[in-house]
Design an enzyme around this catalytic site. Structure first.
Site, short mmCIF file in Angstrom:
data_model
loop_
_atom_site.label_atom_id
_atom_site.label_comp_id
_atom_site.label_asym_id
_atom_site.label_seq_id
_atom_site.Cartn_x
_atom_site.Cartn_y
_atom_site.Cartn_z
N GLU A 152 -41.67 37.83 -103.72
CA GLU A 152 -42.35 39.05 -103.29
C GLU A 152 -43.88 39.03 -103.54
OE1 GLU A 152 -41.02 39.54 -107.73
OE2 GLU A 152 -40.41 38.55 -105.88
N CYS A 191 -34.40 36.17 -109.14
CA CYS A 191 -34.88 36.28 -110.65
C CYS A 191 -33.60 36.82 -111.36
CB CYS A 191 -35.88 36.75 -111.14
SG CYS A 191 -36.37 36.14 -112.71
N HIS A 226 -40.13 34.15 -107.47
CA HIS A 226 -40.49 35.20 -107.01
C HIS A 226 -41.30 35.34 -105.55
CE1 HIS A 226 -39.44 37.96 -110.42
NE2 HIS A 226 -39.51 36.89 -111.32
#
Length: 254
Positions: free
Chosen positions: A219, A117, A217
């Site tokens: 994660e 990002c 994202h």
């Protein structure tokens, strides 16, 4: 020291300095969403936090095998010669300066880089590119950031033959939380994924070095499966995608 051939690779991950409450304390602290740590560990790496403090210079890169530039606040548009859009968030000069230095050093020394990002946007800016400061102004729509704290689910197509396509395939649904995007792409970078509205969702550095960055994202939302709500609040988060972490750790091992 960085790892040797027989030990797990050390992955430096950039962090934020935020006012943080824990126990009886309410103090400035270096913080990071846990998903980044879990992703690196699950891929076989050793995560090391890199806070945006004085001394975070090029020498740090001699102690790690790979660099993960995490998501976060908007980059100050002064770094790419633009006037500030009213929608751009407050400047975070500590992160801008520290991470700029780390990215430059990683590129100069062949250290594998994964940007997430903000990390993708900063990679572009470091190499001379610019950003659209507010996606709705240019592309319309709010799919990439439905509202603060809520991920947008965005279908993405990848470039055939790209490093990214080899990792995630030709098409992938990703979870986004960004209102800025690539405008002028820096020299040497190649766009390798796009959303349906034309927003560039991933870039790579041309050449053999592992330098890859995505707008989404991987994660996850940091929640374990047992704590994940089954009701409508489930749409706020998403499950970790391990593949990009694995690719970074593998490149850092080599």
């Amino acid at each position: 020291m960085a790892s040797n051939a027989s030990s797990p690779p050390v992955i430096g991950i950039t962090t934020y300095l935020e006012q943080t409450r824990f126990g009886v304390w309410d103090v400035p602290a270096a913080v990071l969403q846990r998903g980044y740590l879990d992703g690196v560990v699950a891929a076989g790496g050793v995560p090391v936090l890199l806070p945006p403090v004085d001394g975070m210079n090029a020498n740090v890169l001699s102690r790690v095998d790979g660099l993960l530039v995490a998501g976060g606040a908007d980059i100050d548009p002064v770094h790419y010669g633009a006037a500030r859009n009213p929608a751009t968030g407050p400047a975070r000069p500590d992160r801008d300066i520290a991470e700029h230095t780390l990215i430059e050093a990683a590129l100069a020394n062949g250290v594998p880089v994964l940007g997430v990002c903000r990390g993708m946007q900063l990679l572009n800016v470091v190499l001379g590119g610019t950003l659209h400061q507010h996606i709705p102004d240019t592309f319309g729509g709010t799919e990439h950031l439905p509202k603060p704290g809520t991920f947008g689910r965005v279908p993405v197509k990848t470039a055939p033959g790209s490093r990214l396509a080899a990792i995630v395939g030709s098409e992938v649904d990703v979870h986004c939380h960004h209102h800025q995007s690539i405008d002028l792409l820096a020299a040497g970078l190649v766009p390798v994924a796009w959303a349906g509205d034309g927003v560039v969702e991933a870039i790579e550095l041309a050449g053999p070095d592992f330098v890859l960055a995505v707008q989404w994202h991987p994660e996850g939302d940091g929640m374990s499966a047992g704590n994940r709500p089954a009701n409508a609040e489930r749409e706020r988060g998403h499950v970790m995608d391990h593949r990009l972490f694995q690719a970074l750790v593998e490149a850092s091992t080599r």
